[in-house]
Motif scaffolding. Structure first.
Motif, PDB file in Angstrom:
ATOM      1  N   THR A 248     -83.518 -22.985  -7.304  1.00  0.00           N
ATOM      2  CA  THR A 248     -83.784 -23.532  -5.965  1.00  0.00           C
ATOM      3  C   THR A 248     -82.498 -23.981  -5.279  1.00  0.00           C
ATOM      4  OG1 THR A 248     -83.977 -25.848  -6.690  1.00  0.00           O
ATOM      5  CG2 THR A 248     -86.000 -24.510  -6.768  1.00  0.00           C
ATOM      6  N   GLY A 249     -82.628 -24.168  -3.967  1.00  0.00           N
ATOM      7  CA  GLY A 249     -81.505 -24.672  -3.189  1.00  0.00           C
ATOM      8  C   GLY A 249     -81.195 -26.120  -3.520  1.00  0.00           C
ATOM      9  N   VAL A 250     -82.223 -26.888  -3.821  1.00  0.00           N
ATOM     10  CA  VAL A 250     -81.993 -28.278  -4.218  1.00  0.00           C
ATOM     11  C   VAL A 250     -81.168 -28.307  -5.510  1.00  0.00           C
ATOM     12  CG1 VAL A 250     -83.088 -30.394  -5.070  1.00  0.00           C
ATOM     13  CG2 VAL A 250     -84.047 -29.230  -3.079  1.00  0.00           C
TER      14      VAL A 250
ATOM     15  N   ASN B 119     -77.505 -27.546  -4.724  1.00  0.00           N
ATOM     16  CA  ASN B 119     -76.783 -28.695  -4.171  1.00  0.00           C
ATOM     17  C   ASN B 119     -76.517 -29.749  -5.233  1.00  0.00           C
ATOM     18  OD1 ASN B 119     -76.497 -27.813  -1.522  1.00  0.00           O
ATOM     19  ND2 ASN B 119     -78.455 -28.694  -0.872  1.00  0.00           N
TER      20      ASN B 119
ATOM     21  N   HIS C 127     -80.090 -32.176   4.623  1.00  0.00           N
ATOM     22  CA  HIS C 127     -81.110 -31.853   3.615  1.00  0.00           C
ATOM     23  C   HIS C 127     -80.898 -32.686   2.360  1.00  0.00           C
ATOM     24  CE1 HIS C 127     -83.582 -29.385   0.886  1.00  0.00           C
ATOM     25  NE2 HIS C 127     -84.172 -28.949   1.962  1.00  0.00           N
TER      26      HIS C 127
ATOM     27  N   GLU D 222     -84.368 -34.063  -0.692  1.00  0.00           N
ATOM     28  CA  GLU D 222     -84.106 -33.704  -2.085  1.00  0.00           C
ATOM     29  C   GLU D 222     -84.579 -34.789  -3.052  1.00  0.00           C
ATOM     30  OE1 GLU D 222     -80.335 -31.585  -2.541  1.00  0.00           O
ATOM     31  OE2 GLU D 222     -80.838 -30.383  -0.778  1.00  0.00           O
TER      32      GLU D 222
ATOM     33  N   GLU E 113     -73.551 -28.666   6.125  1.00  0.00           N
ATOM     34  CA  GLU E 113     -74.777 -27.839   6.061  1.00  0.00           C
ATOM     35  C   GLU E 113     -74.710 -26.768   7.153  1.00  0.00           C
ATOM     36  OE1 GLU E 113     -78.313 -30.306   5.504  1.00  0.00           O
ATOM     37  OE2 GLU E 113     -79.423 -28.960   6.817  1.00  0.00           O
TER      38      GLU E 113
ATOM     39  N   ASN F  92     -80.487 -27.613   9.203  1.00  0.00           N
ATOM     40  CA  ASN F  92     -81.945 -27.513   9.238  1.00  0.00           C
ATOM     41  C   ASN F  92     -82.545 -28.516  10.232  1.00  0.00           C
ATOM     42  OD1 ASN F  92     -84.696 -27.766   8.630  1.00  0.00           O
ATOM     43  ND2 ASN F  92     -84.415 -27.399   6.450  1.00  0.00           N
TER      44      ASN F  92
ATOM     45  N   ASP G 293     -73.567 -26.653   1.860  1.00  0.00           N
ATOM     46  CA  ASP G 293     -74.980 -26.314   1.681  1.00  0.00           C
ATOM     47  C   ASP G 293     -75.266 -25.223   2.713  1.00  0.00           C
ATOM     48  OD1 ASP G 293     -77.699 -26.027   1.772  1.00  0.00           O
ATOM     49  OD2 ASP G 293     -78.161 -28.155   2.016  1.00  0.00           O
TER      50      ASP G 293
ATOM     51  N   ALA H 265     -77.659 -23.029   2.931  1.00  0.00           N
ATOM     52  CA  ALA H 265     -79.024 -22.499   2.760  1.00  0.00           C
ATOM     53  C   ALA H 265     -79.265 -21.322   3.704  1.00  0.00           C
ATOM     54  CB  ALA H 265     -80.047 -23.605   2.988  1.00  0.00           C
ATOM     55  N   ARG H 266     -78.871 -21.493   4.971  1.00  0.00           N
ATOM     56  CA  ARG H 266     -79.034 -20.420   5.963  1.00  0.00           C
ATOM     57  C   ARG H 266     -77.677 -19.913   6.463  1.00  0.00           C
ATOM     58  NH1 ARG H 266     -82.992 -24.115   6.805  1.00  0.00           N
ATOM     59  NH2 ARG H 266     -85.124 -23.371   6.503  1.00  0.00           N
TER      60      ARG H 266
ATOM     61  N   CYS I  88     -79.491 -19.813   0.101  1.00  0.00           N
ATOM     62  CA  CYS I  88     -80.856 -19.558  -0.366  1.00  0.00           C
ATOM     63  C   CYS I  88     -81.251 -18.104  -0.147  1.00  0.00           C
ATOM     64  CB  CYS I  88     -81.854 -20.412   0.414  1.00  0.00           C
ATOM     65  SG  CYS I  88     -81.773 -22.160   0.038  1.00  0.00           S
TER      66      CYS I  88
ATOM     67  N   SER J  81     -84.514 -17.539  -0.654  1.00  0.00           N
ATOM     68  CA  SER J  81     -85.957 -17.733  -0.449  1.00  0.00           C
ATOM     69  C   SER J  81     -86.312 -18.215   0.949  1.00  0.00           C
ATOM     70  CB  SER J  81     -86.465 -18.741  -1.475  1.00  0.00           C
ATOM     71  OG  SER J  81     -85.734 -19.939  -1.356  1.00  0.00           O
ATOM     72  N   LYS J  82     -85.331 -18.204   1.859  1.00  0.00           N
ATOM     73  CA  LYS J  82     -85.623 -18.575   3.251  1.00  0.00           C
ATOM     74  C   LYS J  82     -85.765 -17.288   4.058  1.00  0.00           C
ATOM     75  CE  LYS J  82     -85.184 -23.031   2.504  1.00  0.00           C
ATOM     76  NZ  LYS J  82     -84.007 -23.885   2.527  1.00  0.00           N
TER      77      LYS J  82
HETATM   78  C1  LIG Z   1     -84.321 -25.170   2.112  1.00  0.00           C
HETATM   79  C2  LIG Z   1     -83.033 -25.866   2.056  1.00  0.00           C
HETATM   80  C3  LIG Z   1     -82.438 -26.200   0.837  1.00  0.00           C
HETATM   81  C4  LIG Z   1     -83.053 -25.891  -0.509  1.00  0.00           C
HETATM   82  O1  LIG Z   1     -84.394 -26.072  -0.634  1.00  0.00           O
HETATM   83  P1  LIG Z   1     -85.248 -25.450  -1.834  1.00  0.00           P
HETATM   84  O2  LIG Z   1     -86.618 -25.585  -1.329  1.00  0.00           O
HETATM   85  O3  LIG Z   1     -84.941 -26.231  -3.031  1.00  0.00           O
HETATM   86  O4  LIG Z   1     -84.821 -24.020  -2.011  1.00  0.00           O
HETATM   87  C5  LIG Z   1     -81.215 -26.822   0.868  1.00  0.00           C
HETATM   88  N1  LIG Z   1     -80.596 -27.086   2.023  1.00  0.00           N
HETATM   89  C6  LIG Z   1     -81.125 -26.763   3.222  1.00  0.00           C
HETATM   90  C7  LIG Z   1     -80.360 -27.039   4.457  1.00  0.00           C
HETATM   91  C8  LIG Z   1     -82.372 -26.148   3.283  1.00  0.00           C
HETATM   92  O5  LIG Z   1     -82.893 -25.848   4.468  1.00  0.00           O
END
Ligand SMILES: *Cc1c(COP(=O)(O)O)cnc(C)c1O
Length: 355
Positions: A69-71, A74, A95, A100, A147, A151, A180, A182-183, A208, A210-211
């Motif tokens: 996972t992204g969490v 991080n 995030h 988290e 980040e 988000n 971070d 993620a995107r 990530c 998974s986004k």
């Molecule tokens: C989604 C996200 C994450 C990680 O989330 P997971 O649900 O653990 O994959 C981390 N940072 C940001 C900015 C996110 O949007």
């Protein structure tokens, strides 16, 4: 199941809650089914190894680590860069602090220093002011996390020049630097700046799968070989060592091959959604703030509560998230078409007209 719940299921839901709701496409499922696998804790999964090599190459780093996972990505990086009692600089709506589960304090025993940002983005002056002088009274400031895209900031993009300015000054003060991301690929596609250029100033960069990239599971951390070796051990310690993970890595490889450039469509759909929503009398939205695939809009002059509005949108076939009082977030993704955002505007308009 209640009658109303089954009614929702009969409706074609337009799910704009998050870009995490995407389902694997037939092509992705086929790639997963055919993946060659081995035991990745032994380093023997060829598909995971291929994914890590590809991620490192795309971000211009020496090595990469596949994590669930992204969490976790991080949190492994926080653990790597800090010691208990250290202070970590983050933007106040990051995030890492909001979403988290308090893990920075629970898992790494660090405290987070929140800096005010503008739609999630920091300035060099803001960061400089937050770095504490070396003094026995003060927690040592040892890490800065940015980040990209932001988000909670509504998918806002750090310009490369700002990233360079902030990381230069924080690096000169001896801070480690984590992104971070993620995107990160949304930022790359939106700006034409490569993911590697954005990643270059940072010691560790996560992103990530998974986004918006549409994989069911997974994130990557990229860094130097030495740091990735340490992170690999920490991943085991945190319980993230997976075995025949090539099935999942195959989805990630497929996503990186087929779903990066198409993020542009999500950005176009997000922009056109914002422009359409702007025409709804009781909606406030600034289309200029829609830089990537996230739209934040406010419903003004409504007698209904935020929860009542969410429920009414849902009953009309639109799923959204609330991120504040009468403040809603919509995210476009692989499973949302331009026709869907038109439909969603129509349905939201209908709900608000019956206020
Ligand atoms: C989604 C996200 C994450 C990680 O989330 P997971 O649900 O653990 O994959 C981390 N940072 C940001 C900015 C996110 O949007």
């Amino acid at each position: 199941m209640s009658a109303s719940a089954s009614n929702y299921e009969r409706l074609m839901m337009i799910d704009l809650r998050s870009d995490t709701v995407t389902k694997p496409t037939p092509g992705m499922r086929a790639a997963m089914a055919q993946a060659e696998v081995g035991d990745d804790v032994y380093g023997e999964d060829p598909t995971v190894n291929a994914l890590e090599a590809k991620a490192a190459r795309l971000l211009g780093k020496d090595a990469a680590l596949f994590v669930p996972t992204g969490v976790m990505a991080n949190q492994l990086c926080l653990r790597l860069h800090t010691r208990p009692g250290d202070e970590v600089l983050v933007e106040g709506t990051a995030h890492i602090i909001r979403y988290e589960g308090g893990s920075a304090s629970a898992l790494s025993q660090v405290q987070l220093c929140c800096i005010d940002g503008d739609r999630g983005l920091l300035t060099a002056d803001g960061v400089l002011a937050a770095i504490r002088p070396k003094d026995v009274h003060n927690p040592p400031t040892t890490l800065l996390c940015l980040e990209q895209t932001h988000n909670f900031g509504g998918g806002s993009v750090y310009p490369l020049s700002t990233i360079r300015e902030i990381t230069k000054l924080a690096g000169d003060q001896g801070l480690a630097l984590h992104l971070d991301g993620a995107r990160l690929f949304n930022a790359a596609v939106a700006t034409g700046v490569s993911a590697a250029e954005f990643a270059q100033p940072f010691d560790t960069v996560s992103f990530c799968l998974s986004k918006g990239l549409g994989a069911p599971v997974g994130s990557l951390i990229t860094s130097t070989r030495d740091r990735i070796a340490k992170l690999r051990r920490l991943r085991k310690m945190f319980g993230g060592g997976m075995r025949q993970a090539g099935i999942l890595a195959a989805a990630g490889l497929y996503a990186l091959e087929h779903h990066v450039t198409r993020l542009q469509e999500d950005h176009e759909n997000a922009k056109s959604f914002a422009l359409q929503l702007q025409q709804v009398p009781t909606v406030y939205v600034d289309p200029d703030h829609v830089e990537t695939n996230i739209i934040v809009f406010e419903v003004v002059r409504s007698d209904r509560s935020t929860q009542e509005l969410l429920q009414a949108f849902k009953e009309n076939g639109v799923l959204l998230n609330a991120i504040g009082d009468h403040l809603f977030r919509a995210v476009t993704h692989l499973d949302v078409s331009n026709a869907d955002v038109e439909q969603a505007t129509h349905k939201i308009g209908k709900v608000l007209a019956n206020a």
